[in-house]
Design a protein around this motif. Structure first.
Motif, short mmCIF file in Angstrom:
data_model
loop_
_atom_site.label_atom_id
_atom_site.label_comp_id
_atom_site.label_asym_id
_atom_site.label_seq_id
_atom_site.Cartn_x
_atom_site.Cartn_y
_atom_site.Cartn_z
N LEU A 69 0.84 -1.20 0.00
CA LEU A 69 0.00 0.00 0.00
C LEU A 69 0.88 1.25 0.00
O LEU A 69 2.06 1.18 0.34
CB LEU A 69 -0.89 -0.01 1.24
N PRO A 70 0.32 2.38 -0.39
CA PRO A 70 1.10 3.62 -0.33
C PRO A 70 1.52 3.93 1.10
O PRO A 70 0.86 3.52 2.05
CB PRO A 70 0.12 4.69 -0.82
N ASP B 172 -0.78 8.27 -4.69
CA ASP B 172 -1.63 7.50 -5.59
C ASP B 172 -1.75 6.07 -5.06
O ASP B 172 -0.77 5.50 -4.59
CB ASP B 172 -1.02 7.45 -7.00
N VAL B 173 -2.93 5.49 -5.19
CA VAL B 173 -3.14 4.13 -4.65
C VAL B 173 -2.23 3.10 -5.33
O VAL B 173 -1.85 2.09 -4.75
CB VAL B 173 -4.60 3.65 -4.78
N ASP B 174 -1.85 3.40 -6.57
CA ASP B 174 -1.03 2.44 -7.32
C ASP B 174 0.44 2.87 -7.37
O ASP B 174 1.19 2.42 -8.24
CB ASP B 174 -1.59 2.27 -8.73
N TYR C 63 2.95 0.08 -7.50
CA TYR C 63 2.89 -0.70 -8.74
C TYR C 63 3.60 0.01 -9.89
O TYR C 63 4.15 -0.63 -10.79
CB TYR C 63 1.43 -0.93 -9.17
#
Lengths: 272, 433
Positions: free
Chosen positions: B297-298, B304-306, B309
């Motif tokens: 998770l951040p 940003d949530v991603d 990733y």
């Protein structure tokens, strides 16, 4: 070893029920002379289980404890709704099937406690093959958003069909939660809870492009991109404004740190 | 002869039940014909011929126009299958613990703050039942890394097929690991590192003075032996790398500037959650990064949530040399998901071959073993895998062959044994019905 604890509880609940049934049969005058049984919220709750008015979800790891609780339930005349985690469920799958419980398991977690040494990533597929309603749970705030990749593990390890594996995170959990008449599959008349994927929904290469809840657009990848830009701009504007006010000699205040915490099932000691 | 075979079957069955038996040395030429070879350096050969000899890759080329002699060779038809270099797992405690909740099985965190002389390899258990479950997904090499304290200790590189830790060693004492002091921000995850909030300034001055002492110890002669400082020698002579475990922008910059001040150029950042915020700084200073498990998770609410990733893509675009690790909760049993974290970075911008590099050649470069590992190239180790499908995606990752220096690995584990045992039992039930 916990068998006696369960029996003790349910036997007490049954006797408690008997007392109340007897009490209710008394006439008003008899009640005046007699003593009303003591109200017990714990036993009320257990009674609801015995009368099939309350569903049971049971945290479970080893075959012995799964086996034991099903025996208790069978002899007491109730059925367990769902075994969660149920890591050794594959060892007693035929018994679970006979009892009629469902299963919500991890895709591939193991080796975090001694009692999960025999947890295997093939568990979900084996339970499903036995005809048990099987779901995957995440138990993790990050993994919850990649349940699609978790479902894929039922295909990879246990050889489940893609369609069956996909049900592990859609229709089957809906069944276990008794909401399958409303959601869990794309069917005429059900709620419009939909996800639009960029590719194969179980591939790590796919992302969610849109989600709908009750027919309303809840998330959109393209809208989200715009909103991120908008938020970054606004954030920057506010920061600049604060900086210029500071420069102009206006009053400042200390940064207030916000605490964030991800709760877990064993975090009961957390204090705010 | 029949009896002998029977004995062999019994023996191998017994071996499977206990632990996977390490493979014997390669004594025969091995041919892999027709596979889609993902070289690990960004290139792909769609129809490849790979010849392994003496534990090395003798030949890798396009098979289209070649006639080959398959006599005296172990021949594998891998037409349509995918061939990759063995995946490399940096910064792991695999083999240093078996069960998270059973303290007696854990040996990665020594008492004390400054332990450069603690060597993780000594505690590495080649028979850990977790290891065979990781290599069956294609992960064949690991950097066995100690945790805890400010200077955790010294890591070593191992091959995941060995009788004992000496047998497992690929590169002994490759790096010293430092938990660089930094202030916590609103971390939302549990953290194995010490909470430095209260003692940040004190910790910072302590660690700096430790390095200064080490530096003067190395320069001087005739002093009494100090094992901790002695272990630091390699850092200054260049034989050992220095791995700074650090998360935030401030921590990253402070660690890099500190290393530069000491004239060190053999250092690496580990974790580096905030690397995407300072990608240009890292590129300019040519700092390699072992990126913390991107399935996370951040760190802050406004990110940003991603963000995790897409960090690989940001680093790639900036020109930062990076690879992926799997540190964190359940990191040992979860390490088999390393290829899928690489796959996830493809959904967020990397090409498939770039993603592959982040668990093969780039990892080998950062661990300084790229002369022999990390890509399918002639002369390098025959440490590679064959997957029935795309190994970076969950559904198609199905490793059917794996070699470490030409040794063909048993692709079995405790979990597969249990699966087969109960599948058979279930089948008997359904036949009865």
């Amino acid at each position: 070893m916990l068998r006696q604890v369960y029996y003790d509880a349910f036997i007490r609940a049954k006797e408690y029920d008997k007392d109340w049934v007897a009490w209710r049969k008394l006439s008003a005058s008899q009640k005046k002379e007699g003593k009303m049984p003591r109200k017990d919220l714990d036993l009320d709750c257990l009674l609801e289980i015995l009368k099939d008015e309350r569903e049971i979800t049971c945290h479970s790891y080893r075959q012995s404890e799964i086996n034991m609780l099903m025996q208790v339930a069978d002899s007491m005349g109730f059925t367990l709704n769902t075994f969660t985690h149920i890591l050794e469920g594959y060892k007693v799958a035929e018994k679970i099937k006979a009892h009629g419980a469902g299963a919500s398991t991890f895709s591939d977690w193991w080796a975090y406690k001694y009692e999960v040494n025999d947890a295997i990533p093939h568990n979900g597929a084996l339970l499903n093959d036995m005809g048990i309603v099987t779901a995957f749970n995440s138990d993790d705030a990050e993994m919850a958003r990649r349940l699609n990749q978790e479902a894929a593990k039922a295909v990879k390890y246990g050889g489940a069909s893609e369609e069956d594996a996909w049900k592990f995170i859609t229709l089957n959990p809906a069944k276990l939660l008794h909401i399958e008449d409303k959601t869990g599959s794309l069917k005429k008349g059900k709620d419009a809870d939909l996800v639009l994927w960029s590719g194969h929904p179980m591939s790590v290469y796919s992302v969610v492009e849109q989600t709908y809840v009750d027919g309303r657009l809840y998330y959109s990848l393209s809208l989200d991109r715009e909103n991120r830009l908008r938020n970054a701009k606004e954030r920057n504007r506010l920061t600049q404004k604060m900086l210029s006010e500071k420069k102009a000699g206006k009053k400042t205040q200390k940064i207030k740190k916000e605490r964030s915490f991800i709760f877990h099932c064993d975090d009961e000691s957390y204090s705010f | 002869m029949k009896n002998l075979t029977l004995i062999n079957i019994c023996l191998s069955f017994f071996a499977l039940a206990v632990a996977q038996t390490p493979a014997p040395d390669q004594n025969k030429r091995i041919l892999l014909y027709g596979g889609i070879a993902h070289l690990g350096n960004g290139e792909v050969i769609e129809n490849s011929l790979i010849i392994l000899e003496g534990g090395k890759i003798l030949t890798i080329e396009d098979a289209s126009n070649i006639r080959i002699d398959i006599s005296d060779a172990e021949y594998h038809d891998v037409i349509g299958k995918h061939v990759y270099p063995g995946f490399i797992l940096p910064n792991t405690t695999l083999g240093l613990a078996d069960i998270d909740a059973v303290r007696a099985t854990k040996d990665f965190d020594e008492v004390g703050e400054f332990n450069p002389h603690i060597r993780s390899i000594i505690a590495y258990n080649t028979d850990s039942p977790v290891i065979p479950t990781v290599r069956t997904n294609g992960v064949l090499i690991g950097q066995i890394t100690p945790r805890g304290g400010m200077v955790s200790g010294t890591s070593s590189l191992v091959e995941f097929d060995a009788w004992n830790y000496e047998d497992a060693l690929y590169k002994e004492d490759d790096a010293i690991h430092v938990n660089w002091p930094e202030k916590r921000i609103s971390f939302v995850e549990h953290d194995h590192k010490k909470n430095h909030d209260d003692e940040y300034e004190k910790d910072l001055s302590e660690i700096k003075s430790f390095f200064n002492r080490a530096k003067s110890y190395v320069k001087s002669s005739g002093k009494k032996t100090d094992l901790a400082l002695e272990a630091m020698k390699g850092v200054f002579t260049g034989s050992k790398q220095l791995f700074f475990h650090v998360r935030t922008v401030k921590g990253i910059k402070s660690a890099v500037l500190f290393a530069k001040k000491l004239n060190l150029d053999n250092f690496v950042l580990v974790g580096a959650d905030d690397a995407w915020r300072v990608a240009d700084f890292l590129a300019e200073n040519e700092v390699p990064v072992v990126l913390n498990r991107i399935h996370r998770l951040p760190m802050r609410k406004n990110e940003d949530v991603d963000v995790a990733y897409k960090t690989p893509k940001i680093l790639q675009d900036a020109g930062v040399l990076f690879c992926l690790d799997y540190e964190g909760d359940m990191e040992r049993m979860g390490a088999r998901n390393l290829p899928f974290t690489a796959g996830t970075s493809v959904a967020y911008g990397l090409s498939k071959e770039e993603a592959l590099m982040s668990i093969t050649l780039n990892a080998a470069k950062i661990l300084k073993v790229d002369n022999s590992l990390g890509s399918l190239e002639e002369g390098k180790d025959a440490t590679l895998i064959v997957s029935e499908g795309d190994a970076l995606d969950v559904m198609s990752n199905n490793i059917s062959l794996a070699f470490i220096r030409g040794k063909k690995l048993e692709l079995n584990n405790h979990q597969i044994d249990l699966f087969n045992k109960y599948k058979k039992r279930h089948k008997e039930f359904s036949e009865e019905e």
